[in-house]
Scaffold this active site. Structure first.
Site, PDB file in Angstrom:
ATOM      1  CD  GLU A 133       5.718 -21.761  10.838  1.00 51.21           C
ATOM      2  OE1 GLU A 133       5.855 -22.029  12.036  1.00 51.21           O
ATOM      3  OE2 GLU A 133       4.725 -21.166  10.375  1.00 51.21           O
TER       4      GLU A 133
ATOM      5  CD  GLU B 110      -3.059  -0.694   0.046  1.00 51.30           C
ATOM      6  OE1 GLU B 110      -3.170   0.478  -0.353  1.00 51.30           O
ATOM      7  OE2 GLU B 110      -3.702  -1.633  -0.446  1.00 51.30           O
TER       8      GLU B 110
END
EC number: 4.2.1.126
Length: 298
Positions: free
Chosen positions: A116, A85
């Site tokens: 992960e 954004e």
């Protein structure tokens, strides 16, 4: 390898929701909403740490450095969301705020098994973007123990960068490995272990403050107006006009004319109107003031 989850607050059962599966829908949602109200309060306790992080990020931007978020699963996706954004909102390059996730782009939409758990992968992902001492790393993991994130943080420290962390379990390895540790203690989740809920909301609130605060500190906001917004769609074309009108108290026609002369660059149009300058003069003044409109009009 056995992982001990018993000491993690995010993995314990929430007494407020032990019978949530038996509640009518309205009551069920009321319990969720009441728990969510604790999140902003938990984040408010971290304002001193968030302040340090914002100032470090702004300083890095001033040296040409980047803000890099890294996480796995929900934590990684939230970092990517915040990073994505920044270019349309603040007119920065896509390289200035970067989001990395364990497992790469595929992991944005679906889980990538075992990604992960690979500490070396975290370090390698930073090496792949030439992460350096001028950058700031924000490691994100609700558990505070994700190996992928810890591996990245170790590499960032080794190259001399500022390392921050966002987690939700006090005393975690993530918190201990950071220069600036932001631990949002939001308590047990409504659905035990579902850290996309309160923990994820806390992470999002902190990420909002990190990027927004750093952009404000570097002149990307004038008053409360996003004066570097890019006109990438019809809504944002209109927003640019409104921003120029609000910032200068001018008529719509004046704003449209200035934007046209300024190649649709809000800041340039605003300085043109406020200081009575041509587009080239306004650009020069903005450059000399490092993009701060307030320094161009006095």
């Amino acid at each position: 390898m056995t992982i001990d989850l018993s000491s993690m607050i995010t993995e314990t059962r929430n007494p407020a929701s032990v019978e949530i599966d038996q509640l009518p829908t309205l009551e069920m949602l009321r319990v969720i909403n009441q728990e969510d109200q604790q999140v902003a309060l938990a984040v408010s306790q971290l304002l001193p740490e968030i302040t340090r992080a914002v100032d470090a990020i702004a300083a890095a931007f001033g040296k040409g450095g980047r803000l890099v978020y890294i996480g796995a699963g929900t934590s990684g996706r939230l970092g990517i969301l915040d990073a994505s954004e920044c270019p349309p909102t603040y007119g920065v390059s896509a390289e200035q705020v970067v989001g990395l996730i364990a497992g790469g782009h595929k992991a944005i939409l679906q889980a990538v098994e075992n990604a992960e758990d690979d500490a070396e992968l975290g370090a390698q992902d930073l090496k792949n973007i030439q992460f350096c001492a001028n950058d700031v790393l924000v490691g994100i993991a609700a558990s505070g123990r994700t190996p992928y994130v810890l591996g990245a943080m170790a590499h960032a420290r080794a190259v001399g960068a500022t390392v921050c962390s966002i987690s939700c379990n006090p005393g975690s390895p993530l918190a201990q490995a950071a220069d600036i540790s932001m631990v949002a203690v939001v308590g047990p989740e409504i659905v035990t272990g579902s850290s996309r809920m309160k923990a994820g909301t806390a992470q999002k609130l902190i990420l909002n403050m990190l990027s927004t605060g750093a952009m404000i500190r570097t002149g990307k906001v004038y008053g409360n107006l996003m004066v570097d917004v890019e006109a990438t769609n019809a809504k944002l074309v209109e927003r640019q006009k409104r921003i120029v009108m609000e910032a200068t108290d001018c008529e719509r026609a004046v704003a449209e004319r200035a934007l046209a002369q300024a190649d649709n660059h809000c800041k340039t149009a605003i300085v043109m109107i406020l200081a009575g300058l041509t587009a080239d003069e306004a650009r020069t003044r903005l450059q000399s003031s490092n993009g701060f409109i307030s320094q161009c009009t006095h």
